[in-house]
Scaffold this motif. Sequence first.
Motif, PDB file in Angstrom:
ATOM      1  N   ALA B 266       0.839  -1.369  -0.008  1.00 20.09           N
ATOM      2  CA  ALA B 266       0.093  -0.066   0.078  1.00 20.09           C
ATOM      3  C   ALA B 266       0.677   1.224  -0.073  1.00 20.09           C
ATOM      4  CB  ALA B 266      -0.932   0.065   1.290  1.00 20.09           C
ATOM      5  N   GLY B 267       0.413   2.239  -0.789  1.00 18.46           N
ATOM      6  CA  GLY B 267       1.148   3.576  -0.872  1.00 18.46           C
ATOM      7  C   GLY B 267       2.251   3.693  -1.426  1.00 18.46           C
ATOM      8  N   ALA B 268       2.841   2.604  -2.082  1.00 18.35           N
ATOM      9  CA  ALA B 268       4.168   2.713  -2.983  1.00 18.35           C
ATOM     10  C   ALA B 268       3.956   3.450  -3.776  1.00 18.35           C
ATOM     11  CB  ALA B 268       4.608   1.218  -2.895  1.00 18.35           C
ATOM     12  N   GLY B 283       7.847  -2.565  -0.633  1.00 22.32           N
ATOM     13  CA  GLY B 283       7.070  -2.430   0.687  1.00 22.32           C
ATOM     14  C   GLY B 283       6.043  -1.073   0.669  1.00 22.32           C
ATOM     15  N   GLY B 284       5.411  -1.026   1.756  1.00 18.00           N
ATOM     16  CA  GLY B 284       4.519  -0.063   1.808  1.00 18.00           C
ATOM     17  C   GLY B 284       5.020   1.451   1.787  1.00 18.00           C
ATOM     18  N   ASN B 285       4.713   2.306   1.215  1.00 16.87           N
ATOM     19  CA  ASN B 285       4.918   3.651   1.091  1.00 16.87           C
ATOM     20  C   ASN B 285       6.298   3.963   0.574  1.00 16.87           C
ATOM     21  OD1 ASN B 285       2.875   4.579   2.166  1.00 16.87           O
ATOM     22  ND2 ASN B 285       3.492   5.181   4.350  1.00 16.87           N
ATOM     23  N   VAL B 286       6.797   3.013  -0.322  1.00 18.80           N
ATOM     24  CA  VAL B 286       8.471   3.042  -1.006  1.00 18.80           C
ATOM     25  C   VAL B 286       8.035   4.023  -2.118  1.00 18.80           C
ATOM     26  CG1 VAL B 286       9.933   1.732  -2.506  1.00 18.80           C
ATOM     27  CG2 VAL B 286       9.492   1.010  -0.170  1.00 18.80           C
ATOM     28  N   TRP B 287       9.030   4.899  -2.181  1.00 15.49           N
ATOM     29  CA  TRP B 287       9.296   5.936  -3.496  1.00 15.49           C
ATOM     30  C   TRP B 287      10.523   5.276  -4.339  1.00 15.49           C
ATOM     31  CZ3 TRP B 287       6.467  10.335  -4.539  1.00 15.49           C
ATOM     32  CH2 TRP B 287       7.220  11.115  -5.872  1.00 15.49           C
ATOM     33  N   ILE B 298      12.410  -4.682  -1.080  1.00 10.99           N
ATOM     34  CA  ILE B 298      12.758  -3.313  -0.775  1.00 10.99           C
ATOM     35  C   ILE B 298      11.677  -2.760   0.196  1.00 10.99           C
ATOM     36  CG2 ILE B 298      11.702  -2.407  -2.870  1.00 10.99           C
ATOM     37  CD1 ILE B 298      14.060  -0.303  -3.382  1.00 10.99           C
ATOM     38  N   ARG B 299      12.153  -2.150   1.174  1.00 12.99           N
ATOM     39  CA  ARG B 299      11.136  -1.592   2.131  1.00 12.99           C
ATOM     40  C   ARG B 299      11.521  -0.370   2.580  1.00 12.99           C
ATOM     41  NH1 ARG B 299      12.183  -2.392   7.307  1.00 12.99           N
ATOM     42  NH2 ARG B 299      13.732  -3.941   7.893  1.00 12.99           N
ATOM     43  N   ILE B 300      10.889   0.674   3.296  1.00  8.71           N
ATOM     44  CA  ILE B 300      11.454   1.928   3.867  1.00  8.71           C
ATOM     45  C   ILE B 300      12.075   1.545   5.156  1.00  8.71           C
ATOM     46  CG2 ILE B 300       9.693   3.686   2.802  1.00  8.71           C
ATOM     47  CD1 ILE B 300       8.117   3.199   5.566  1.00  8.71           C
ATOM     48  N   ALA B 301      13.174   2.444   5.119  1.00  9.13           N
ATOM     49  CA  ALA B 301      13.774   2.304   6.641  1.00  9.13           C
ATOM     50  C   ALA B 301      12.932   2.449   7.676  1.00  9.13           C
ATOM     51  CB  ALA B 301      15.194   3.060   6.551  1.00  9.13           C
ATOM     52  N   ASP B 302      13.319   1.940   8.747  1.00  5.89           N
ATOM     53  CA  ASP B 302      12.507   2.281  10.185  1.00  5.89           C
ATOM     54  C   ASP B 302      12.258   3.674  10.092  1.00  5.89           C
ATOM     55  OD1 ASP B 302      11.575  -0.410  10.677  1.00  5.89           O
ATOM     56  OD2 ASP B 302      13.472  -0.507  11.911  1.00  5.89           O
ATOM     57  N   PRO B 303      10.903   4.174  10.081  1.00  4.39           N
ATOM     58  CA  PRO B 303      10.967   5.885  10.047  1.00  4.39           C
ATOM     59  C   PRO B 303      11.345   6.211  11.353  1.00  4.39           C
ATOM     60  CG  PRO B 303       8.753   4.646  10.051  1.00  4.39           C
ATOM     61  CD  PRO B 303       9.666   3.503  10.199  1.00  4.39           C
ATOM     62  N   GLU B 304      11.928   7.601  11.231  1.00  3.61           N
ATOM     63  CA  GLU B 304      12.113   8.258  12.694  1.00  3.61           C
ATOM     64  C   GLU B 304      10.780   8.959  12.974  1.00  3.61           C
ATOM     65  OE1 GLU B 304      14.908  11.758  14.105  1.00  3.61           O
ATOM     66  OE2 GLU B 304      15.424  10.993  12.118  1.00  3.61           O
ATOM     67  N   LEU B 305      10.397   8.550  14.370  1.00  6.17           N
ATOM     68  CA  LEU B 305       9.067   9.055  14.846  1.00  6.17           C
ATOM     69  C   LEU B 305       9.492   9.904  15.980  1.00  6.17           C
ATOM     70  CD1 LEU B 305       6.850   5.779  14.467  1.00  6.17           C
ATOM     71  CD2 LEU B 305       6.945   7.798  13.173  1.00  6.17           C
ATOM     72  N   THR B 306       8.565  10.752  16.220  1.00  4.31           N
ATOM     73  CA  THR B 306       8.759  11.557  17.651  1.00  4.31           C
ATOM     74  C   THR B 306       7.750  11.129  18.542  1.00  4.31           C
ATOM     75  OG1 THR B 306       9.637  13.403  16.433  1.00  4.31           O
ATOM     76  CG2 THR B 306       8.492  13.903  18.366  1.00  4.31           C
TER      77      THR B 306
END
Lengths: 314, 314, 314
Positions: B266-268, B283-287, B298-306
């Motif tokens: 989803a969202g790639a 993976g999801g949200n990959v650009w 291929i997947r996004i790296a673990d996103p930095e979250l606050t």
Amino acid sequence: MKTCAQKQKTFRIAGFIEKITKDLAKSYHDGIGINHNEGDNLPRETEVLSILGKIMELIYPGFGEQIPNSVETLRFSVAETAAALYTEMNELFFRSFRYHCRLTKKCNECECAASAKRTAEKMLSSIAPLREIIKKDVQAAYDGDPAARSLEEIVLSYPGVKAVTIQRIAHVLFEEKLPLIPRIMTEYAHRITAIDIHPGAPIGEGIFIDHGTGVVIGETAVIGSNVKIYQGVTLGAHSFPKDGCGKIIKGAKRHPNIEDGVTIYAGATILGNVTIGANSVVGGNVWLTESIPPGTKIRIADPELTIKKPGEKK
Amino acid sequence: MKTCAQKQKTFRIAGFIEKITKDLAKSYHDGIGINHNEGDNLPRETEVLSILGKIMELIYPGFGEQIPNSVETLRFSVAETAAALYTEMNELFFRSFRYHCRLTKKCNECECAASAKRTAEKMLSSIAPLREIIKKDVQAAYDGDPAARSLEEIVLSYPGVKAVTIQRIAHVLFEEKLPLIPRIMTEYAHRITAIDIHPGAPIGEGIFIDHGTGVVIGETAVIGSNVKIYQGVTLGAHSFPKDGCGKIIKGAKRHPNIEDGVTIYAGATILGNVTIGANSVVGGNVWLTESIPPGTKIRIADPELTIKKPGEKK
Amino acid sequence: MKTCAQKQKTFRIAGFIEKITKDLAKSYHDGIGINHNEGDNLPRETEVLSILGKIMELIYPGFGEQIPNSVETLRFSVAETAAALYTEMNELFFRSFRYHCRLTKKCNECECAASAKRTAEKMLSSIAPLREIIKKDVQAAYDGDPAARSLEEIVLSYPGVKAVTIQRIAHVLFEEKLPLIPRIMTEYAHRITAIDIHPGAPIGEGIFIDHGTGVVIGETAVIGSNVKIYQGVTLGAHSFPKDGCGKIIKGAKRHPNIEDGVTIYAGATILGNVTIGANSVVGGNVWLTESIPPGTKIRIADPELTIKKPGEKK
């Protein structure tokens, strides 16, 4: 085949329906979610769509369900459509103003009738100037999309053009403070295009919304001329201004201003009362909560990806 | 109730409608957004949907509005539907070719009639082979979705299967160079499913598009067999090839190639004329704007979250 | 005009249609994608929508196509609608249970009839209590959206309220294990709102889904009270539990649990059987595959952007 079912249900139905009805009648007592205004009822969606259909027929003659004429004889069917539209608008807009008037107790029947008439005339007078603006929308779609083969294809099939045309109509009515109907129109556009533009937003000429699924443009957004917007773009609110009691203030300015010639690529999110300067380019998936000066190009940094080639361990 | 309104409007209406009509007639003068071809008019959406409905009835017999028969007697209703469909297609496709022919001044009436006939026959002959491909789509949905309980549930309700079936039909017509109608069909699918697949894209068998809302697949994308695509996936263009005058070249190859067995979550977003090698997983949200070899994950790296836990300050 | 076309097609059509019919008849032989159950056919979408329309009319009286009454006389039309609805439900639910029963060979006709009756009565009895829950949904939309001007506007136009109302109805039927129909209802909601909520998910009162385009809520998600969800939010599965043969286990718990008072902003993705603790706030575009404790606020870190001001080189 249903004899066993029929045996089971003898004699019990009437009492059951009676009980259901009694329970529902109790539930209706508070009047919430009920349309029962003793004569002057709320606008129905079918009535709103009948008006919208006639306006669309006048904007794109021959593309609706009416049999198209030659340009020479077009004016006869136009006069007929315009006259029927005028009558329908007067009647429906009156009910819509009456509804709001009873809700706020601020006006009388004659005022409502005058408001309905003023709004119906404003709408009719706006169709020819709207056509000039919409021609530029259609041309912008043709110039901006390599898949577009003709202006007719765009009018017949592009959801972005449909959503914007309906929003432009609804915006005229919204400016006249007509209750309920403008939003019913844009939510109809939302339903058939998945493009959600609030009727409150003013939009400059020559806009092109490509694909469009998931686009959200909020009530107080302001959009200049020759803007390009792709699918999944949100022009939204960042936070909601509240009054002293912590209640959200209805209608407060909270959405972005997009200046002339801006392009916003798919999935970008722009939030708050910020300004995107003229001719800026906002890249796909950008998340933006600040203003940017004219001519800025902004895009997401190359995303960090985790890549596993065949044979590699996780 | 409306007496005061009635008083206000006496005698003014006729003149007002006349003025509106005159203004509109002037606006129609340039012919843009008007369907008035003196006899041979553009295809109407209702006519296109009537044809599409009949083709769907032949692909999924008994699932449309016709009363289903037994398999034994099915062939009588099939012959009847096919014959009516053939007539409708001939008539509508002729008008569609005529429209394009007049636009480009490249052909005569007999050629248009022959093209219409060829296309109608091609469409009819394609239905049985399309059924074999679509059965694999339905099976792929069943195998790929834990919420799917039966093949019938998928045919009755899954938007991904609906959108792909309509695109497969439209693609047959697009390949015959039929103007306007293929895109009207896929935009109808876009409207009812929020899945936007251009009729130009060839799609292999056994595709499963789950949920599907917001999926965009561009004109020159090429999709292999047994591909899985989730909601919000874009297979788009990165930039548009232009000619010497800076005009976008219509139809140039600009969208991704997805090889057999690829899964795109989803969202790639995959942009440009790149190739996603067989059996890769995006993976999801990959650009992604580059090709990847077969078997890549291929997947996004673990996103930095606050993260702010309760009691912590901002 | 079509004389040349007419000449070309004489005498060939009948044979062509015969061949097409023969090919199709062969393709139908395996029974896939065919509705032909010799009398007891699958539910048709129009039948399901007729039932759904009547339930909606009882939930929001006067907002559908029936002419609204005064509250005093409402109960007569309510009784009439309820009685007709009861009959329609009995008939259609019976066919739906029969279909499933033949598929699994686990029951007889009398059981199916009893199941249909039980489900129809359950549905009718649920309408009044559903109304009390839905009133809180409508109020939540009013309180949560600065653009909302009245409760009537919300009932008339907000897609989130429409999608949730239909899902609540479908969920009642899903809990009774009625085959096919609940999913047809929610996919209808998906079509008109682009909000995709599986009928299996239980949803607490006072939910507000704003804009809603692209929202996906999976079968085994569990949602508490007073939850706010914005456009593009996915409550999805991270992976699918499989059986010993590698086949996906149908219906296994795989979607998130959202506790009371949670807000999830646009584009956030939450995957897997995780728990979002009460009153947490999940920011826009967050990608989350782990549980978070109550009261957590989580948002994406300030994204790294590449900004090019006018005059700067790439």
